[in-house]
Design a protein around this motif. Structure first.
Motif, PDB file in Angstrom:
ATOM      1  N   LYS A  14       0.827  -1.210   0.000  1.00 38.09           N
ATOM      2  CA  LYS A  14       0.000   0.000   0.000  1.00 38.09           C
ATOM      3  C   LYS A  14       0.865   1.266   0.000  1.00 38.09           C
ATOM      4  N   TYR A  15       2.051   1.187   0.558  1.00 32.10           N
ATOM      5  CA  TYR A  15       2.917   2.368   0.622  1.00 32.10           C
ATOM      6  C   TYR A  15       3.557   2.698  -0.731  1.00 32.10           C
ATOM      7  N   TYR A  16       3.523   1.764  -1.658  1.00 34.05           N
ATOM      8  CA  TYR A  16       4.035   2.057  -3.004  1.00 34.05           C
ATOM      9  C   TYR A  16       3.212   3.154  -3.658  1.00 34.05           C
TER      10      TYR A  16
ATOM     11  N   GLU B  67      -6.206  -0.107   5.131  1.00 29.27           N
ATOM     12  CA  GLU B  67      -5.349  -1.061   4.418  1.00 29.27           C
ATOM     13  C   GLU B  67      -5.334  -0.874   2.902  1.00 29.27           C
ATOM     14  N   GLU B  68      -6.100   0.076   2.390  1.00 31.48           N
ATOM     15  CA  GLU B  68      -6.026   0.423   0.971  1.00 31.48           C
ATOM     16  C   GLU B  68      -5.492   1.837   0.840  1.00 31.48           C
ATOM     17  N   HIS B  69      -4.420   1.988   0.071  1.00 28.37           N
ATOM     18  CA  HIS B  69      -3.954   3.309  -0.335  1.00 28.37           C
ATOM     19  C   HIS B  69      -4.271   3.415  -1.818  1.00 28.37           C
ATOM     20  N   TYR B  70      -4.851   4.545  -2.209  1.00 30.83           N
ATOM     21  CA  TYR B  70      -5.201   4.706  -3.616  1.00 30.83           C
ATOM     22  C   TYR B  70      -4.987   6.143  -4.063  1.00 30.83           C
ATOM     23  N   MET B  71      -4.998   6.317  -5.368  1.00 33.32           N
ATOM     24  CA  MET B  71      -4.850   7.633  -5.959  1.00 33.32           C
ATOM     25  C   MET B  71      -5.754   7.699  -7.178  1.00 33.32           C
ATOM     26  N   ASN B  72      -6.514   8.768  -7.276  1.00 32.00           N
ATOM     27  CA  ASN B  72      -7.357   8.977  -8.443  1.00 32.00           C
ATOM     28  C   ASN B  72      -6.485   9.308  -9.647  1.00 32.00           C
ATOM     29  N   LEU B  73      -7.015   8.983 -10.822  1.00 29.87           N
ATOM     30  CA  LEU B  73      -6.282   9.181 -12.071  1.00 29.87           C
ATOM     31  C   LEU B  73      -7.045  10.141 -12.975  1.00 29.87           C
ATOM     32  N   ASN B  74      -6.383  11.187 -13.400  1.00 32.09           N
ATOM     33  CA  ASN B  74      -6.935  12.115 -14.380  1.00 32.09           C
ATOM     34  C   ASN B  74      -6.735  11.549 -15.778  1.00 32.09           C
ATOM     35  N   ARG B  75      -7.471  12.081 -16.740  1.00 32.97           N
ATOM     36  CA  ARG B  75      -7.371  11.629 -18.135  1.00 32.97           C
ATOM     37  C   ARG B  75      -7.468  10.111 -18.226  1.00 32.97           C
ATOM     38  N   PHE B  76      -8.294   9.531 -17.367  1.00 26.20           N
ATOM     39  CA  PHE B  76      -8.446   8.081 -17.292  1.00 26.20           C
ATOM     40  C   PHE B  76      -9.061   7.562 -18.580  1.00 26.20           C
ATOM     41  N   GLU B  77      -8.498   6.490 -19.106  1.00 22.75           N
ATOM     42  CA  GLU B  77      -9.034   5.853 -20.301  1.00 22.75           C
ATOM     43  C   GLU B  77      -9.004   4.347 -20.127  1.00 22.75           C
ATOM     44  N   LEU B  78     -10.158   3.737 -20.354  1.00 16.52           N
ATOM     45  CA  LEU B  78     -10.265   2.290 -20.388  1.00 16.52           C
ATOM     46  C   LEU B  78      -9.969   1.858 -21.814  1.00 16.52           C
ATOM     47  N   LEU B  79      -9.067   0.908 -21.986  1.00 16.78           N
ATOM     48  CA  LEU B  79      -8.691   0.463 -23.330  1.00 16.78           C
ATOM     49  C   LEU B  79      -9.801  -0.392 -23.934  1.00 16.78           C
ATOM     50  N   ASN B  80     -10.040  -0.219 -25.222  1.00 19.01           N
ATOM     51  CA  ASN B  80     -11.013  -1.052 -25.931  1.00 19.01           C
ATOM     52  C   ASN B  80     -10.512  -2.483 -26.046  1.00 19.01           C
ATOM     53  N   SER B  81      -9.206  -2.620 -26.183  1.00 22.93           N
ATOM     54  CA  SER B  81      -8.588  -3.942 -26.208  1.00 22.93           C
ATOM     55  C   SER B  81      -7.307  -3.868 -25.381  1.00 22.93           C
ATOM     56  N   PRO B  82      -7.093  -4.847 -24.499  1.00 25.32           N
ATOM     57  CA  PRO B  82      -5.900  -4.818 -23.650  1.00 25.32           C
ATOM     58  C   PRO B  82      -4.615  -4.887 -24.480  1.00 25.32           C
ATOM     59  N   LEU B  83      -3.550  -4.318 -23.944  1.00 24.74           N
ATOM     60  CA  LEU B  83      -2.222  -4.445 -24.529  1.00 24.74           C
ATOM     61  C   LEU B  83      -1.511  -5.551 -23.742  1.00 24.74           C
ATOM     62  N   PRO B  84      -1.384  -6.752 -24.331  1.00 24.36           N
ATOM     63  CA  PRO B  84      -0.834  -7.898 -23.598  1.00 24.36           C
ATOM     64  C   PRO B  84       0.606  -7.665 -23.120  1.00 24.36           C
TER      65      PRO B  84
ATOM     66  N   ASP C 247      13.576  -7.574 -19.666  1.00 26.02           N
ATOM     67  CA  ASP C 247      12.426  -8.360 -19.255  1.00 26.02           C
ATOM     68  C   ASP C 247      11.731  -7.653 -18.097  1.00 26.02           C
ATOM     69  N   ILE C 248      10.458  -7.931 -17.923  1.00 26.30           N
ATOM     70  CA  ILE C 248       9.661  -7.377 -16.827  1.00 26.30           C
ATOM     71  C   ILE C 248       9.187  -8.536 -15.962  1.00 26.30           C
ATOM     72  N   GLN C 249       9.316  -8.394 -14.649  1.00 21.59           N
ATOM     73  CA  GLN C 249       8.748  -9.352 -13.707  1.00 21.59           C
ATOM     74  C   GLN C 249       7.311  -8.903 -13.434  1.00 21.59           C
ATOM     75  N   TRP C 250       6.357  -9.509 -14.114  1.00 25.56           N
ATOM     76  CA  TRP C 250       4.976  -9.051 -14.097  1.00 25.56           C
ATOM     77  C   TRP C 250       4.235  -9.367 -12.798  1.00 25.56           C
ATOM     78  N   ASN C 251       4.773 -10.205 -11.948  1.00 26.10           N
ATOM     79  CA  ASN C 251       4.057 -10.607 -10.737  1.00 26.10           C
ATOM     80  C   ASN C 251       4.341  -9.677  -9.562  1.00 26.10           C
ATOM     81  N   GLN C 252       4.382  -8.385  -9.818  1.00 22.91           N
ATOM     82  CA  GLN C 252       4.626  -7.392  -8.779  1.00 22.91           C
ATOM     83  C   GLN C 252       3.424  -6.455  -8.677  1.00 22.91           C
ATOM     84  N   THR C 253       3.283  -5.824  -7.529  1.00 21.09           N
ATOM     85  CA  THR C 253       2.207  -4.860  -7.331  1.00 21.09           C
ATOM     86  C   THR C 253       2.411  -3.620  -8.191  1.00 21.09           C
TER      87      THR C 253
END
Length: 139
Positions: free
Chosen positions: A35-37, A77-94, A111-117
């Motif tokens: 949550k602190y990230y 236990e939840e830290h969050y931040m609102n996002l401006n200019r938010f856009e939901l993708l029509n199709s995900p970018l895998p 390479d990217i370790q995708w299993n991170q928060t």
């Protein structure tokens, strides 16, 4: 200079988290230390929301204001931040395409370790990913 983050929507642990992030146009993390990230994100940083098994599903620019909520009956236990200019993708970018975009710049060893928060990307990598999304994933 803005930073660029890939933030996992926590779908594998709790599918409701992803739905809430998308509905409320925010990024979130839960419990210590993750949550602190969220607290390190600054105003106008680029945030890509990543859904396990799908890829990047949304994007936005951070407000820089950290909010706190209770989560699963546990206080703050939840830290969050609102996002401006938010856009939901029509199709995900895998994930494999994100990696391929970055390898065009960084080389085949990247390479990217995708299993991170939360994953910090170099700004020029993030710019290329943003451009790819704009071209092919938002109609």
């Amino acid at each position: 200079m803005a930073k660029v983050y890939l933030i996992n929507t926590n779908k594998n642990n709790n599918p409701d988290c992803e739905d809430e992030m998308l509905q409320n146009q925010k990024c979130s993390a839960y419990y210590t230390p993750w949550k602190y990230y969220i607290d390190t994100i600054e105003a106008n940083d680029v945030v890509f929301l990543y859904s396990s098994g799908e890829g990047i599903i949304a994007r936005g620019l951070a407000t820089g204001i950290v909010e706190v909520n209770d989560y699963e009956g546990n206080e703050n236990e939840e830290h969050y931040m609102n996002l401006n200019r938010f856009e939901l993708l029509n199709s995900p970018l895998p994930a494999r395409e994100v990696t391929a975009i970055i390898r065009e710049i960084a080389g085949d060893d990247f390479d990217i370790q995708w299993n991170q928060t939360m994953i910090l990307l170099a700004e020029h990598f993030g710019r290329k990913v943003w451009q790819q999304i704009t071209r092919y994933c938002i109609h």
